[in-house]
Write an enzyme that holds these catalytic residues in place. Structure first.
Site, PDB file in Angstrom:
ATOM      1  N   ASP A  71      85.735   6.357   6.969  1.00 30.82           N
ATOM      2  CA  ASP A  71      84.586   6.768   6.160  1.00 30.82           C
ATOM      3  C   ASP A  71      84.224   8.231   6.382  1.00 30.82           C
ATOM      4  O   ASP A  71      83.757   8.906   5.460  1.00 30.82           O
ATOM      5  CB  ASP A  71      83.380   5.883   6.475  1.00 30.82           C
ATOM      6  N   ARG A  76      84.061  13.700   3.800  1.00 28.80           N
ATOM      7  CA  ARG A  76      84.579  15.060   3.623  1.00 28.80           C
ATOM      8  C   ARG A  76      85.070  15.262   2.200  1.00 28.80           C
ATOM      9  O   ARG A  76      84.856  16.311   1.579  1.00 28.80           O
ATOM     10  CB  ARG A  76      85.702  15.333   4.617  1.00 28.80           C
ATOM     11  N   ASP A 207      63.697  10.213  18.765  1.00 33.27           N
ATOM     12  CA  ASP A 207      65.005  10.816  19.023  1.00 33.27           C
ATOM     13  C   ASP A 207      65.569  11.448  17.753  1.00 33.27           C
ATOM     14  O   ASP A 207      66.206  12.502  17.803  1.00 33.27           O
ATOM     15  CB  ASP A 207      65.992   9.763  19.531  1.00 33.27           C
ATOM     16  N   ALA A 219      74.980   2.878   7.406  1.00 36.22           N
ATOM     17  CA  ALA A 219      75.494   3.825   8.402  1.00 36.22           C
ATOM     18  C   ALA A 219      74.465   4.013   9.524  1.00 36.22           C
ATOM     19  O   ALA A 219      74.025   3.035  10.126  1.00 36.22           O
ATOM     20  CB  ALA A 219      75.842   5.151   7.714  1.00 36.22           C
ATOM     21  N   TYR A 220      74.069   5.247   9.804  1.00 32.59           N
ATOM     22  CA  TYR A 220      73.163   5.538  10.922  1.00 32.59           C
ATOM     23  C   TYR A 220      71.847   4.784  10.771  1.00 32.59           C
ATOM     24  O   TYR A 220      71.300   4.232  11.739  1.00 32.59           O
ATOM     25  CB  TYR A 220      72.917   7.046  10.971  1.00 32.59           C
ATOM     26  N   PHE A 222      71.263   1.931   9.449  1.00 33.66           N
ATOM     27  CA  PHE A 222      71.451   0.526   9.827  1.00 33.66           C
ATOM     28  C   PHE A 222      71.490   0.363  11.336  1.00 33.66           C
ATOM     29  O   PHE A 222      70.894  -0.553  11.892  1.00 33.66           O
ATOM     30  CB  PHE A 222      72.731  -0.006   9.193  1.00 33.66           C
ATOM     31  N   SER A 223      72.200   1.261  12.013  1.00 32.65           N
ATOM     32  CA  SER A 223      72.298   1.162  13.472  1.00 32.65           C
ATOM     33  C   SER A 223      70.948   1.379  14.140  1.00 32.65           C
ATOM     34  O   SER A 223      70.730   0.924  15.266  1.00 32.65           O
ATOM     35  CB  SER A 223      73.321   2.176  14.006  1.00 32.65           C
ATOM     36  N   ALA A 242      64.445   5.225  17.705  1.00 38.45           N
ATOM     37  CA  ALA A 242      63.788   5.114  19.013  1.00 38.45           C
ATOM     38  C   ALA A 242      62.463   5.869  19.052  1.00 38.45           C
ATOM     39  O   ALA A 242      62.254   6.718  19.919  1.00 38.45           O
ATOM     40  CB  ALA A 242      64.716   5.613  20.117  1.00 38.45           C
ATOM     41  N   GLN A 277      77.441  16.023   9.762  1.00 42.30           N
ATOM     42  CA  GLN A 277      77.844  17.400  10.031  1.00 42.30           C
ATOM     43  C   GLN A 277      76.603  18.268  10.257  1.00 42.30           C
ATOM     44  O   GLN A 277      75.713  18.321   9.406  1.00 42.30           O
ATOM     45  CB  GLN A 277      78.651  17.953   8.854  1.00 42.30           C
TER      46      GLN A 277
END
Length: 331
Positions: A71, A76, A207, A219-220, A222-223, A242, A277
């Site tokens: 992914d 990119r 954070d 992606a992020y 979801f985490s 967090a 990025q």
């Protein structure tokens, strides 16, 4: 699109299977007299990576961009495709592959299908942003980027020096998944004031703070505990990572809304990244706004898009003994 006239190829150079599959793409193109140019190449970069439009022009403005990797490689390719509205076909050699479409053994059949027009276009909302000032990456950070990320992208260029309604500088940047503001110092939180359509919503000590599209919800965001949103629904999802506060929920917004993020005076520096990025660093007092872009990503799908089946398969949601014992769906 009746046939492919020019291909841009983005390859994960660190994987042998990706290099081998890229060779098959080049051979397929050569046999049909179709120009095929490697783009966003890291191994022989000349001290910097190019802006997306420069990459597209260097490849002759291809009408199809093929990515071979996971992914990250696909993102990119989308970055380069956006300025010229190219189609993007993802070949998966990664571990998850939410965005990529075909397996390596199916790459020739997939290229034939695209060349024959036997595919569906999956249009996805993308993100862009404005900032209180042009973004830059301070000296001393670049060596850190060489570990696992590859060479840094150049800071995004302003599209207009000053917007007429006082909303800051509109940056020429596009993200398919997310735009993230995160702390730079490990021992210091990012203190952020968050606004929706110009009205303050909350102040976070956190954070990181993720503003994702529906595509980026897996992606992020979801985490960090955010919801899964079907990419067929245009939406903005923001999620604190967090946070040092009781309210730690995600918020889902309409696609025409804007999310503003201001770095407060008591905060440390905060990094801004687009699709993973790094694109700049914010000082206390700086701010950005994130909103839907007028550009959309054009993804190649060879079968009817079935997002939830992809989620089910990637997370193994239906592989328990009880689930397999009764597979009959309700009518």
């Amino acid at each position: 699109m009746a046939s492919v006239s020019r291909i841009g190829l983005v390859v994960h150079g660190g994987k042998e299977s990706a290099r081998r599959t890229a060779g098959e793409v080049r051979a397929w193109a050569a046999a049909r007299g179709i120009p095929c140019t490697d783009i966003d190449v890291w191994d022989d970069f000349d001290g910097h990576r190019r802006h997306a439009k420069e990459e597209a022009e260097r490849a002759g403005n291809p009408d199809l961009i093929v990515t071979v990797g996971g992914d990250g490689t696909f993102l990119r390719g989308v970055r380069v495709a956006a300025p010229v509205e190219s189609l993007v076909l993802g070949v998966n050699v990664g571990r998850v592959g939410f965005l990529t479409e075909v397996a390596t053994e199916d790459v020739i059949a997939a290229l034939d299908a695209v060349n024959d027009g036997a595919f569906q276009e999956d249009s996805r909302m993308t993100l862009t942003m404005c900032a209180s000032r042009p973004l830059s990456i301070p000296k001393g950070i670049e060596p850190m980027l060489r570990y696992g990320r590859g060479p840094a992208l150049p800071p995004p260029t302003p599209r207009r020096r000053e917007m007429s309604d006082g909303e800051g500088i509109q940056l020429d940047v596009l993200g398919l998944n997310d735009i993230v503001v995160e702390k730079l110092a490990r021992d210091r939180q990012a203190s952020l004031a968050v606004y929706v359509d110009g009205r303050q919503f909350a102040v976070y000590s956190t954070d990181a703070f993720v503003v994702a599209s529906s595509t980026g919800s897996t992606a992020y965001s979801f985490s960090a505990g955010g919801p899964i949103v079907s990419p067929g629904l245009d939406a903005l999802v923001f999620t604190p990572v967090a946070p040092h506060m009781v309210f730690n929920r995600s918020v889902v917004l309409a696609p025409q809304q804007r999310v503003g993020i201001r770095v407060l005076e008591r905060s440390g520096e905060a990094a801004v990244s687009v699709d993973g990025q790094l694109r700049g660093v914010l000082e206390p007092g700086d701010w950005i706004t994130v909103q839907a872009s007028s550009r959309r990503a054009r993804l190649v799908r060879l079968d009817e898009p079935d997002f939830l089946c992809r989620v089910r398969d990637r997370f193994g949601l239906a592989d328990s003994v009880a689930a397999l014992a009764d597979e009959r769906p309700p009518r």
